[in-house]
Design a protein around this motif. Structure first.
Motif, PDB file in Angstrom:
ATOM      1  N   GLY A  31       0.817  -1.208   0.000  1.00 56.85           N
ATOM      2  CA  GLY A  31       0.000   0.000   0.000  1.00 56.85           C
ATOM      3  C   GLY A  31       0.853   1.261   0.000  1.00 56.85           C
ATOM      4  O   GLY A  31       2.082   1.220  -0.132  1.00 56.85           O
ATOM      5  N   PRO A  32       0.210   2.401   0.172  1.00 51.16           N
ATOM      6  CA  PRO A  32       0.944   3.671   0.238  1.00 51.16           C
ATOM      7  C   PRO A  32       1.897   3.693   1.430  1.00 51.16           C
ATOM      8  O   PRO A  32       1.724   2.979   2.413  1.00 51.16           O
ATOM      9  CB  PRO A  32      -0.155   4.721   0.411  1.00 51.16           C
ATOM     10  CG  PRO A  32      -1.440   4.029   0.144  1.00 51.16           C
ATOM     11  CD  PRO A  32      -1.221   2.574   0.268  1.00 51.16           C
ATOM     12  N   ALA A  33       2.901   4.550   1.330  1.00 45.78           N
ATOM     13  CA  ALA A  33       3.942   4.613   2.360  1.00 45.78           C
ATOM     14  C   ALA A  33       3.383   4.936   3.748  1.00 45.78           C
ATOM     15  O   ALA A  33       3.788   4.295   4.727  1.00 45.78           O
ATOM     16  CB  ALA A  33       5.011   5.622   1.957  1.00 45.78           C
ATOM     17  N   PHE A  36       1.910   1.811   5.270  1.00 49.91           N
ATOM     18  CA  PHE A  36       2.939   0.847   5.656  1.00 49.91           C
ATOM     19  C   PHE A  36       3.651   1.288   6.933  1.00 49.91           C
ATOM     20  O   PHE A  36       3.911   0.484   7.816  1.00 49.91           O
ATOM     21  CB  PHE A  36       3.950   0.659   4.526  1.00 49.91           C
ATOM     22  CG  PHE A  36       5.084  -0.245   4.907  1.00 49.91           C
ATOM     23  CD1 PHE A  36       4.876  -1.604   5.041  1.00 49.91           C
ATOM     24  CD2 PHE A  36       6.353   0.263   5.144  1.00 49.91           C
ATOM     25  CE1 PHE A  36       5.917  -2.443   5.406  1.00 49.91           C
ATOM     26  CE2 PHE A  36       7.398  -0.561   5.505  1.00 49.91           C
ATOM     27  CZ  PHE A  36       7.173  -1.926   5.639  1.00 49.91           C
ATOM     28  N   VAL A  37       3.960   2.576   7.041  1.00 52.23           N
ATOM     29  CA  VAL A  37       4.635   3.089   8.227  1.00 52.23           C
ATOM     30  C   VAL A  37       3.737   2.914   9.454  1.00 52.23           C
ATOM     31  O   VAL A  37       4.200   2.495  10.526  1.00 52.23           O
ATOM     32  CB  VAL A  37       5.038   4.566   8.041  1.00 52.23           C
ATOM     33  CG1 VAL A  37       5.518   5.183   9.343  1.00 52.23           C
ATOM     34  CG2 VAL A  37       6.103   4.685   6.961  1.00 52.23           C
ATOM     35  N   PHE A  38       2.457   3.221   9.308  1.00 54.88           N
ATOM     36  CA  PHE A  38       1.525   3.026  10.419  1.00 54.88           C
ATOM     37  C   PHE A  38       1.483   1.565  10.839  1.00 54.88           C
ATOM     38  O   PHE A  38       1.515   1.248  12.031  1.00 54.88           O
ATOM     39  CB  PHE A  38       0.117   3.501  10.040  1.00 54.88           C
ATOM     40  CG  PHE A  38      -0.908   3.160  11.078  1.00 54.88           C
ATOM     41  CD1 PHE A  38      -1.013   3.923  12.227  1.00 54.88           C
ATOM     42  CD2 PHE A  38      -1.743   2.064  10.918  1.00 54.88           C
ATOM     43  CE1 PHE A  38      -1.946   3.602  13.200  1.00 54.88           C
ATOM     44  CE2 PHE A  38      -2.676   1.736  11.886  1.00 54.88           C
ATOM     45  CZ  PHE A  38      -2.780   2.514  13.029  1.00 54.88           C
ATOM     46  N   GLY A  39       1.411   0.670   9.883  1.00 48.85           N
ATOM     47  CA  GLY A  39       1.370  -0.766  10.192  1.00 48.85           C
ATOM     48  C   GLY A  39       2.634  -1.223  10.897  1.00 48.85           C
ATOM     49  O   GLY A  39       2.574  -2.000  11.858  1.00 48.85           O
TER      50      GLY A  39
END
Length: 93
Positions: A31-33, A36-39
């Motif tokens: 997905g968008p960056a 991904f960072v949140f995940g």
């Protein structure tokens, strides 16, 4: 009281593991960056919670508390000795 407290931590540990196992397949690196960072941050915090509960369950804090209690007792004896000396010196005057 101590058994109940450990039971609570075991329960929270299991809930955190279930939550992590439920969410991991749904996190996608494609997905968008920002997603991904949140995940990745979410997984890091979940692992931190799991580690904290394991730390308590294993009992590392109990050993540390025992060592701190021996240090407190030694300091108290030192202060009591000092106060006794000051009291004797005050009586001499």
């Amino acid at each position: 009281m101590r058994k109940r407290n450990k039971f609570k931590h075991v329960l929270y540990l299991i809930l955190a593991l279930v939550m992590l196992l439920y969410a991991l397949p749904r996190l996608s690196p494609d997905g968008p960056a920002p997603v991904f960072v949140f995940g990745a941050l979410w997984v890091a915090f979940a692992l931190l919670v799991i580690a904290a509960h394991l730390h308590f369950i294993i009992g590392v804090d109990e050993e540390k508390a025992k060592r701190l209690e021996t240090v407190r007792k030694a300091k108290l004896e030192m202060w009591q000795g000092k106060w006794d000396e000051e009291g004797r010196a005050a009586q001499r005057l």
